[in-house]
Design a protein around this motif. Structure first.
Motif, PDB file in Angstrom:
ATOM      1  N   CYS A  86     -41.959  -4.861 -20.668  1.00  0.00           N
ATOM      2  CA  CYS A  86     -40.686  -4.305 -20.201  1.00  0.00           C
ATOM      3  C   CYS A  86     -40.658  -4.078 -18.693  1.00  0.00           C
ATOM      4  O   CYS A  86     -39.852  -3.285 -18.186  1.00  0.00           O
ATOM      5  CB  CYS A  86     -40.384  -3.005 -20.939  1.00  0.00           C
ATOM      6  N   LYS A  88     -39.496  -5.847 -16.336  1.00  0.00           N
ATOM      7  CA  LYS A  88     -38.235  -6.242 -15.706  1.00  0.00           C
ATOM      8  C   LYS A  88     -37.019  -5.576 -16.358  1.00  0.00           C
ATOM      9  O   LYS A  88     -35.878  -5.971 -16.113  1.00  0.00           O
ATOM     10  CB  LYS A  88     -38.086  -7.759 -15.761  1.00  0.00           C
ATOM     11  N   THR A  89     -37.290  -4.582 -17.208  1.00  0.00           N
ATOM     12  CA  THR A  89     -36.195  -3.865 -17.872  1.00  0.00           C
ATOM     13  C   THR A  89     -36.338  -2.388 -17.535  1.00  0.00           C
ATOM     14  O   THR A  89     -37.023  -1.637 -18.253  1.00  0.00           O
ATOM     15  CB  THR A  89     -36.252  -4.078 -19.400  1.00  0.00           C
ATOM     16  N   GLN A  92     -32.923   3.294 -18.358  1.00  0.00           N
ATOM     17  CA  GLN A  92     -31.500   3.515 -18.116  1.00  0.00           C
ATOM     18  C   GLN A  92     -31.031   4.665 -18.989  1.00  0.00           C
ATOM     19  O   GLN A  92     -31.346   4.737 -20.177  1.00  0.00           O
ATOM     20  CB  GLN A  92     -30.723   2.236 -18.441  1.00  0.00           C
ATOM     21  N   ARG A  97     -35.969   1.636 -24.532  1.00  0.00           N
ATOM     22  CA  ARG A  97     -36.543   0.293 -24.507  1.00  0.00           C
ATOM     23  C   ARG A  97     -37.654   0.190 -25.536  1.00  0.00           C
ATOM     24  O   ARG A  97     -38.506   1.078 -25.639  1.00  0.00           O
ATOM     25  CB  ARG A  97     -37.086  -0.019 -23.120  1.00  0.00           C
ATOM     26  N   CYS A 123     -38.269  -7.439 -24.503  1.00  0.00           N
ATOM     27  CA  CYS A 123     -37.983  -6.023 -24.313  1.00  0.00           C
ATOM     28  C   CYS A 123     -36.536  -5.776 -24.700  1.00  0.00           C
ATOM     29  O   CYS A 123     -35.613  -6.321 -24.074  1.00  0.00           O
ATOM     30  CB  CYS A 123     -38.225  -5.620 -22.866  1.00  0.00           C
ATOM     31  N   ARG A 125     -33.279  -3.409 -25.134  1.00  0.00           N
ATOM     32  CA  ARG A 125     -32.653  -2.169 -24.701  1.00  0.00           C
ATOM     33  C   ARG A 125     -31.595  -1.805 -25.739  1.00  0.00           C
ATOM     34  O   ARG A 125     -30.647  -2.567 -25.974  1.00  0.00           O
ATOM     35  CB  ARG A 125     -32.003  -2.322 -23.329  1.00  0.00           C
ATOM     36  N   ALA A 139     -32.662  -8.668 -29.666  1.00  0.00           N
ATOM     37  CA  ALA A 139     -33.504  -9.522 -28.827  1.00  0.00           C
ATOM     38  C   ALA A 139     -33.995 -10.807 -29.476  1.00  0.00           C
ATOM     39  O   ALA A 139     -34.535 -11.674 -28.767  1.00  0.00           O
ATOM     40  CB  ALA A 139     -34.719  -8.710 -28.363  1.00  0.00           C
TER      41      ALA A 139
END
Length: 214
Positions: A86, A88-89, A92, A97, A123, A125, A139
């Motif tokens: 994760c 690059k995620t 938030q 995640r 990953c 979200r 995903a």
């Protein structure tokens, strides 16, 4: 002495036949198994992905393989580190995640005519109350379920079949999935069969001895 040797040969041959029959009857099931990651270890999940509510930062795994039961199941392979999966995620607000490790298994585990895709990590979200099944749907579409809500395919693999029984001799490696029914038949049959053969062998030996002393 000849009769004794014949009785011994009969005993050995019968044991070999019974062992071969038990091996032929042994079976596994081809399906997706579900795993939880804790630290650096995989643990076979105690509930299905639709019931599991992972926390933000969780790592969950799925492995497609042939196995007799949970104790025989193969774990997901490949990288299983949340930070890497994760990276690059970013976090938030109002979401969580979940890192997913998807292992499509080996060619030996694949249904006839199909080739397993390479292992992948994703990953997902999702909403804070989402289940692992929700994360998987986010995903790894398309998913396929049977009428009993058993997970049959992830990312379209396999294209057909769902938890079918597979004879141990039909694949190239040891049976290795979700807790499918366990067949205890051969394990009970073999000891009983050996007991019968031992009795018969003993009777033949005793008969041969009586003839020799007659």
């Amino acid at each position: 002495m000849t009769s004794v040797r014949r009785a011994a040969a009969l005993l050995v041959a019968s044991l070999l036949v019974l062992a071969a029959a038990a091996q032929a009857q042994a079976a596994g099931y081809r399906y997706w198994s579900f795993w939880d990651r804790s630290g650096d270890r995989w643990t076979y999940a105690t509930q299905g992905p639709a019931m599991e509510r992972p926390d933000d930062g969780s790592v969950q795994g799925f492995r497609f393989a042939v196995s007799a039961d949970s104790s025989d199941a193969n774990q997901p392979r490949g990288t299983a580190d949340f930070g890497s999966i994760c990276a690059k995620t970013p976090a938030q607000a109002g979401t969580k995640r979940v890192a997913l490790v998807l292992d499509f298994g080996t060619p030996a585990d694949a249904p006839s005519g199909e080739t397993p895709p390479a292992e992948r990590t994703v990953c997902a979200r999702v909403a804070p109350d989402a289940s692992t099944a929700d994360a998987l749907a986010e995903a790894a579409k398309p998913l396929r379920y049977d009428t009993n809500a058993l997970l049959c395919a992830i990312a379209g693999y396999p294209a057909r079949g769902c938890g079918e029984q597979v004879a141990a001799g039909d694949k190239g490696e040891k049976p290795s999935g979700e807790a499918a029914p366990k067949d205890d038949g051969p394990s009970l049959c073999l000891p009983l069969g050996i007991g019968v053969v031992v009795v018969l062998g003993g009777a033949a030996f005793w008969q041969a001895r009586r003839r020799r002393n007659a």
